[in-house]
Motif scaffolding. Structure first.
Motif, PDB file in Angstrom:
ATOM      1  N   GLY A  77       0.683  -5.828 -12.185  1.00 27.19           N
ATOM      2  CA  GLY A  77       0.486  -6.518 -10.837  1.00 27.19           C
ATOM      3  C   GLY A  77       1.428  -6.000  -9.916  1.00 27.19           C
ATOM      4  N   VAL A  78       2.879  -5.700 -10.335  1.00 24.40           N
ATOM      5  CA  VAL A  78       3.883  -5.075  -9.394  1.00 24.40           C
ATOM      6  C   VAL A  78       3.654  -3.779  -9.165  1.00 24.40           C
ATOM      7  CG1 VAL A  78       6.245  -4.637  -9.321  1.00 24.40           C
ATOM      8  CG2 VAL A  78       5.562  -6.864 -10.502  1.00 24.40           C
ATOM      9  N   LEU A  79       3.180  -3.155  -9.883  1.00 28.10           N
ATOM     10  CA  LEU A  79       2.862  -1.544  -9.567  1.00 28.10           C
ATOM     11  C   LEU A  79       1.741  -1.378  -8.505  1.00 28.10           C
ATOM     12  CD1 LEU A  79       3.183  -0.026 -12.984  1.00 28.10           C
ATOM     13  CD2 LEU A  79       5.064   0.221 -11.018  1.00 28.10           C
ATOM     14  N   PHE A  80       0.740  -2.200  -8.836  1.00 27.97           N
ATOM     15  CA  PHE A  80      -0.382  -2.001  -7.942  1.00 27.97           C
ATOM     16  C   PHE A  80      -0.208  -2.638  -6.664  1.00 27.97           C
ATOM     17  CE2 PHE A  80      -3.328  -1.627 -11.523  1.00 27.97           C
ATOM     18  CZ  PHE A  80      -4.266  -0.638 -10.801  1.00 27.97           C
ATOM     19  N   LEU A  81       0.678  -3.982  -6.615  1.00 32.41           N
ATOM     20  CA  LEU A  81       1.097  -4.378  -5.261  1.00 32.41           C
ATOM     21  C   LEU A  81       1.910  -3.461  -4.623  1.00 32.41           C
ATOM     22  CD1 LEU A  81       1.640  -8.073  -6.106  1.00 32.41           C
ATOM     23  CD2 LEU A  81      -0.060  -7.313  -4.643  1.00 32.41           C
ATOM     24  N   ALA A  82       2.694  -2.793  -5.082  1.00 38.84           N
ATOM     25  CA  ALA A  82       3.682  -1.704  -4.612  1.00 38.84           C
ATOM     26  C   ALA A  82       2.959  -0.638  -3.972  1.00 38.84           C
ATOM     27  CB  ALA A  82       4.577  -1.104  -5.559  1.00 38.84           C
ATOM     28  N   TYR A  83       1.906  -0.166  -4.681  1.00 38.10           N
ATOM     29  CA  TYR A  83       1.090   1.013  -4.214  1.00 38.10           C
ATOM     30  C   TYR A  83       0.179   0.527  -3.081  1.00 38.10           C
ATOM     31  CZ  TYR A  83      -3.011   4.230  -4.245  1.00 38.10           C
ATOM     32  OH  TYR A  83      -3.983   5.212  -3.573  1.00 38.10           O
ATOM     33  N   ILE A  84      -0.398  -0.696  -3.177  1.00 40.45           N
ATOM     34  CA  ILE A  84      -1.042  -1.345  -1.886  1.00 40.45           C
ATOM     35  C   ILE A  84      -0.485  -1.302  -0.718  1.00 40.45           C
ATOM     36  CG2 ILE A  84      -2.463  -3.461  -1.158  1.00 40.45           C
ATOM     37  CD1 ILE A  84      -3.230  -3.687  -4.052  1.00 40.45           C
ATOM     38  N   GLY A  85       0.777  -1.763  -0.874  1.00 35.26           N
ATOM     39  CA  GLY A  85       1.646  -1.824   0.338  1.00 35.26           C
ATOM     40  C   GLY A  85       1.989  -0.763   1.072  1.00 35.26           C
ATOM     41  N   TRP A  86       2.238   0.412   0.034  1.00 39.41           N
ATOM     42  CA  TRP A  86       2.345   1.680   0.686  1.00 39.41           C
ATOM     43  C   TRP A  86       1.349   2.368   1.319  1.00 39.41           C
ATOM     44  CZ3 TRP A  86       0.185   6.624  -1.370  1.00 39.41           C
ATOM     45  CH2 TRP A  86       0.749   7.675  -0.845  1.00 39.41           C
ATOM     46  N   SER A 184       1.533  -6.416   7.343  1.00 45.05           N
ATOM     47  CA  SER A 184       1.079  -6.889   5.969  1.00 45.05           C
ATOM     48  C   SER A 184       1.458  -6.136   4.747  1.00 45.05           C
ATOM     49  CB  SER A 184      -0.587  -6.353   6.046  1.00 45.05           C
ATOM     50  OG  SER A 184      -1.129  -7.061   7.069  1.00 45.05           O
ATOM     51  N   ALA A 185       2.014  -4.908   4.815  1.00 49.90           N
ATOM     52  CA  ALA A 185       2.570  -4.123   4.093  1.00 49.90           C
ATOM     53  C   ALA A 185       4.174  -4.764   3.523  1.00 49.90           C
ATOM     54  CB  ALA A 185       2.956  -2.652   4.473  1.00 49.90           C
ATOM     55  N   LEU A 186       4.720  -5.420   4.418  1.00 53.83           N
ATOM     56  CA  LEU A 186       6.015  -5.850   3.907  1.00 53.83           C
ATOM     57  C   LEU A 186       5.681  -7.296   3.128  1.00 53.83           C
ATOM     58  CD1 LEU A 186       8.087  -5.783   7.456  1.00 53.83           C
ATOM     59  CD2 LEU A 186       8.456  -4.362   5.337  1.00 53.83           C
ATOM     60  N   LEU A 187       4.676  -7.953   3.457  1.00 53.20           N
ATOM     61  CA  LEU A 187       4.099  -9.305   2.906  1.00 53.20           C
ATOM     62  C   LEU A 187       3.817  -9.073   1.507  1.00 53.20           C
ATOM     63  CD1 LEU A 187       2.172 -11.264   5.516  1.00 53.20           C
ATOM     64  CD2 LEU A 187       4.391 -11.944   4.536  1.00 53.20           C
ATOM     65  N   ILE A 188       3.057  -7.761   1.319  1.00 51.23           N
ATOM     66  CA  ILE A 188       2.461  -7.370   0.222  1.00 51.23           C
ATOM     67  C   ILE A 188       3.851  -6.822  -0.958  1.00 51.23           C
ATOM     68  CG2 ILE A 188       1.268  -5.665  -1.245  1.00 51.23           C
ATOM     69  CD1 ILE A 188      -0.857  -5.631   1.049  1.00 51.23           C
ATOM     70  N   TRP A 189       4.655  -6.486  -0.377  1.00 50.21           N
ATOM     71  CA  TRP A 189       5.585  -5.632  -1.102  1.00 50.21           C
ATOM     72  C   TRP A 189       6.555  -6.972  -1.486  1.00 50.21           C
ATOM     73  CZ3 TRP A 189       6.923  -1.450   2.697  1.00 50.21           C
ATOM     74  CH2 TRP A 189       6.252  -0.126   2.119  1.00 50.21           C
ATOM     75  N   ALA A 190       6.847  -8.045  -0.544  1.00 47.71           N
ATOM     76  CA  ALA A 190       7.605  -9.298  -0.600  1.00 47.71           C
ATOM     77  C   ALA A 190       6.726  -9.994  -2.054  1.00 47.71           C
ATOM     78  CB  ALA A 190       7.337 -10.153   0.463  1.00 47.71           C
ATOM     79  N   SER A 191       5.517 -10.048  -2.214  1.00 44.02           N
ATOM     80  CA  SER A 191       4.840 -10.547  -3.145  1.00 44.02           C
ATOM     81  C   SER A 191       5.188  -9.947  -4.446  1.00 44.02           C
ATOM     82  CB  SER A 191       3.207 -10.713  -3.084  1.00 44.02           C
ATOM     83  OG  SER A 191       2.922 -11.205  -1.578  1.00 44.02           O
ATOM     84  N   ALA A 192       5.281  -8.408  -4.494  1.00 48.97           N
ATOM     85  CA  ALA A 192       5.679  -7.999  -5.747  1.00 48.97           C
ATOM     86  C   ALA A 192       7.127  -8.309  -5.980  1.00 48.97           C
ATOM     87  CB  ALA A 192       5.473  -6.146  -5.346  1.00 48.97           C
ATOM     88  N   ILE A 193       8.192  -8.310  -5.321  1.00 52.72           N
ATOM     89  CA  ILE A 193       9.338  -8.588  -5.708  1.00 52.72           C
ATOM     90  C   ILE A 193       9.543  -9.967  -6.161  1.00 52.72           C
ATOM     91  CG2 ILE A 193      11.581  -8.825  -4.682  1.00 52.72           C
ATOM     92  CD1 ILE A 193      10.996  -6.716  -2.662  1.00 52.72           C
TER      93      ILE A 193
END
Length: 204
Positions: A77-86, A184-193
């Motif tokens: 989940g963390v890896l996919f969220l990081a990729y989606i944010g990128w 949106s990217a920042l929110l997705i990365w924040a979710s991953a963190i």
């Protein structure tokens, strides 16, 4: 009563801004036509339907209680969220270029929608803890009506999100969408963190 209960409960769970909602909204805005955003919308709705049914049937409790499976779920989940944010951060605003369109092919949309829907322990736990627990009050037809209401809200919400994104994408000249993509990217990365931090003890 069970149907109304399911409606209100599902609306409360699905409204908060998260990676899944952000992704569906951005696809509605980014895709040149609404129908080209349908793979993401349908995949997210199908995944939510699956989670709801598993929660009501009690199967998801067994999955999340297995430490190895939970660890794999968190890391993926963390890896996919990081990729989606990128990918979201790099996408532009306004009319998508050919390179942006290729980034979000139907297959890629489905893969990303599935990842933000299923590879999220928080979403699974919410589904189990709220929808699964609430469904224990019902049986037979009443439980079926409760499940139907939850599923109905999910499908209606994702189609509405994509439609709203589509309308904004058509009205905007590009600047607002670029800003929204960054946010949106920042929110997705924040979710991953947050996911990694809150589950650090489970993956040591």
């Amino acid at each position: 009563m069970p149907f109304l209960h399911g409606l209100l409960l599902s609306i409360g769970l699905i409204l908060p801004l998260g990676a899944q909602n952000v992704f569906i909204f951005s696809q509605g805005a980014l895709q040149p036509k609404f129908r080209t955003a349908l793979p993401a919308v349908i995949a997210a709705a199908v995944c939510d339907t699956l989670l709801i049914l598993l929660a009501i049937l009690g199967v998801s409790v067994l999955i999340i209680s297995v430490p190895v499976l939970k660890t794999i779920l968190i890391i993926a989940g963390v890896l996919f969220l990081a990729y989606i944010g990128w990918v979201t951060w790099r996408s532009g605003g306004g009319v998508p270029s050919s390179s942006e369109a290729s980034q979000y092919s139907p297959r890629k949309q489905v893969m990303l929608a599935v990842s933000v829907s299923l590879l999220n322990p928080h979403a699974i736990m919410d589904t189990i803890g709220v929808i699964g627990t609430s469904s224990l009050h019902y049986s037979g037809l009443s439980k079926g009506m409760f499940a139907l209401a939850c599923i109905f809200v999910s499908w209606l919400w994702f189609f509405s999100l994509a439609t709203a994104g589509r309308l904004l994408g058509r009205l905007d000249s590009g600047g607002l969408m670029r800003a929204m993509n960054k946010i949106s990217a920042l929110l997705i990365w924040a979710s991953a963190i947050m996911m990694l931090a809150s589950n650090a003890g489970d993956i040591r």
